[in-house]
Scaffold this active site. Structure first.
Site, PDB file in Angstrom:
ATOM      1  CD  GLU A 161      29.889  39.311 -12.620  1.00  8.91           C
ATOM      2  OE1 GLU A 161      29.528  38.154 -12.887  1.00  8.91           O
ATOM      3  OE2 GLU A 161      31.027  39.759 -12.850  1.00  8.91           O
TER       4      GLU A 161
ATOM      5  CB  SER B   4      33.874  40.731 -10.573  1.00  5.54           C
ATOM      6  OG  SER B   4      33.820  39.423 -10.117  1.00  5.54           O
TER       7      SER B   4
ATOM      8  NE  ARG C  39      26.664  42.385 -17.512  1.00  2.58           N
ATOM      9  CZ  ARG C  39      27.062  41.167 -17.178  1.00  2.58           C
ATOM     10  NH1 ARG C  39      27.275  40.859 -15.895  1.00  2.58           N
ATOM     11  NH2 ARG C  39      27.273  40.247 -18.102  1.00  2.58           N
TER      12      ARG C  39
END
Length: 423
Positions: A345, A348, A385
């Site tokens: 992920e 979102s 990330r």
RNA sequence: GCCCAGGUAGUCUAGCGGUAAGGCGACGGUCUCGAAAACCGUUUCUUCUUUGGGAGAGCGCAGGUUCAAAUCCUGCCCUGGGCGCCA
């Protein structure tokens, strides 16, 4: 927050939603009981207050005419003590109702698949192809330490486990990504804002972080919470307001803070899960009838970053069992992490319908009266990330890392990160 | 942190113990070929309802005094100004 009338009139709709979210439905039963009692006392109280208003006006009139008011005043004293009793009961029931309402999650959209956990999330699309390595790819923490751009020990020394110091080209890469993302989203039509990250309790309740997820938040000694995501300050910019011109599209960079309570042992190495991380967020306020169309567009706007960085990713539609508390529908964007041979992920994107708007009281006008807006948001993207994805996907056999072409203008034209780049 | 001045409906303002007044805006209506102007009405939340409407709440927030609180008292929050401290 749901509409109390919906729970009252269609409790089974809410029960089904809870069951699909793997939650107990007991709350609904006590809620309905409190609601019934509340409305009964409300009716009795209103009747007495009506009487009080009438008599009070009579007293005012008598006083004006210099007539005796003593008997009326005595009559009122009896009524008043009963009103006080009933008001206490009403307040008590109402706060119980409110307390429960704040803990009931949103009802999943009809396009949210029913499922138990993340294994039931259908893949919506896969974009790009994972690179085939001619050597064994290294995890980002090894790359980062070898290049001396990530320092986990220093992060732990000055803060603790779960904090990292970025150095040299690492720090510059993080900063470049923030600027790059904001620039792309500005071009897509989002207005850039830079909000506070210390947030009061009301705003934290408005977007749904409180009261249910208090243990995941950092609470400062004087009552402020550290924002876990820019969604909180940005969505609440319109708290208790009417929005005159919809839609509103905002983008914001903030640091984000999460205690990650109960997540110990997951992603302990590297920077995938940190207590403090950077994120660029997209937030939309829209009319209800357009919100699902806007969710598709918002997701594509976030995906654009990955496309431009040429990182392979996929999009999944979160099932009811994996869906967040406030969301009606969520697409997770997952980026390919080579050393884990998994998609992880990185964003979102959710439609909250009017769940947050009702909590935060964000409305717009219609000829039929005020209506709650629909709110949406999505990460565009989690910066740390993204660094992970770049380091791992762009690594070379000699330990250096190629800089994605679109980022080079943000890094003084540099094409790669090498050990000797450190200064 | 201290001393002032403030906070009233979407917005601006009046009221400073006796049913929250007025302007602007927005929306609806009358008028009009159409529009503007003018005039009339509506404007927040909750609850009940026989669907016409009735009732209650609401003046930054929470308490208190009173038959009655926007108004008086106490505490807190926020805004503006001044002083102090400060990157």
């Amino acid at each position: 927050m749901l509409d109390l009338k919906l729970v009252r009139n269609s409790p089974d709709v809410v029960r089904h939603a809870l069951i699909n979210r793997n939650m107990s439905t007991e709350l609904i039963d006590s809620l309905l009981e409190y609601d019934k009692a509340w409305r009964e006392y409300l009716a009795e109280g209103d009747e007495l207050k009506h009487k009080r208003n009438v008599v009070t006006r009579e007293i005012a009139k008598l006083k004006k005419e210099n007539k005796d008011t003593l008997s009326k005043i005595e009559e009122m004293q009896g009524i008043n003590s009963r009103i006080k009793e009933i008001d206490d009961l009403i307040r008590d029931y109402k706060s119980k109702i409110h307390e429960i309402m704040l803990r009931i999650p949103n009802i999943p959209s009809s396009t949210t698949p029913i499922g138990k956990d993340e294994n039931d999330n259908p893949v919506v699309r896969v974009v790009g192809e994972p690179r085939k390595f001619t050597f064994t790819p290294q995890p980002h923490w090894d790359i980062g330490e070898a290049l001396d751009i990530l320092d986990f020990e220093k992060g732990a020394k000055i803060a603790g486990q779960g904090f990292t110091v970025y150095k040299g080209m690492g720090a510059k890469l993080e900063r470049a990504l923030v600027n790059f993302m904001l620039d792309v989203h500005s071009r897509q039509g989002y207005l850039e804002v830079f909000p506070p990250v210390l947030i009061n309790e009301k705003a934290m309740t408005g977007t749904g972080q409180l009261p249910k997820f208090k243990e995941d938040m950092y609470l400062c000694t004087d009552g402020y919470y550290l924002a876990p995501t820019a969604e909180v300050p940005v969505t609440n910019l319109y708290m208790d307001e009417y929005i005159e011109k919809l839609p509103v599209f905002l983008t914001a960079y903030t640091a984000c803070f999460r205690r990650e309570a109960g997540k110990h042992g997951q992603d302990t190495r590297g920077i995938i899960r940190q207590h403090q991380f950077n994120k660029v967020e997209l937030v939309k306020f829209v009319k209800p009838e357009t919100s699902y169309e806007e969710l598709e567009k918002l997701t594509l706007d976030a995906e654009e970053i990955l496309k431009l960085l040429n990182l392979p990713y996929r999009v999944v539609n979160l099932c009811t069992g994996d869906l967040g508390f406030s969301a009606a529908k969520t697409y997770d964007i997952e980026v390919w992490v080579p050393t884990q041979e998994k998609y992880r992920e990185i964003s979102s994107c959710s439609n909250f319908e009017n769940f947050q708007a009702r909590r935060a009281n964000i409305r717009f006008r219609t000829p039929e009266g005020p209506q709650f807006v629909h709110t949406l948001n999505g990460s565009g993207l989690a910066v740390g990330r993204t660094v992970v994805a770049i380091l791992e996907n762009y690594q070379r056999e000699d330990g250096s890392v190629e800089i994605p072409e679109v980022l080079r203008p943000y890094l003084g034209g540099e094409k790669e990160i090498r050990k000797e780049d450190l200064t």
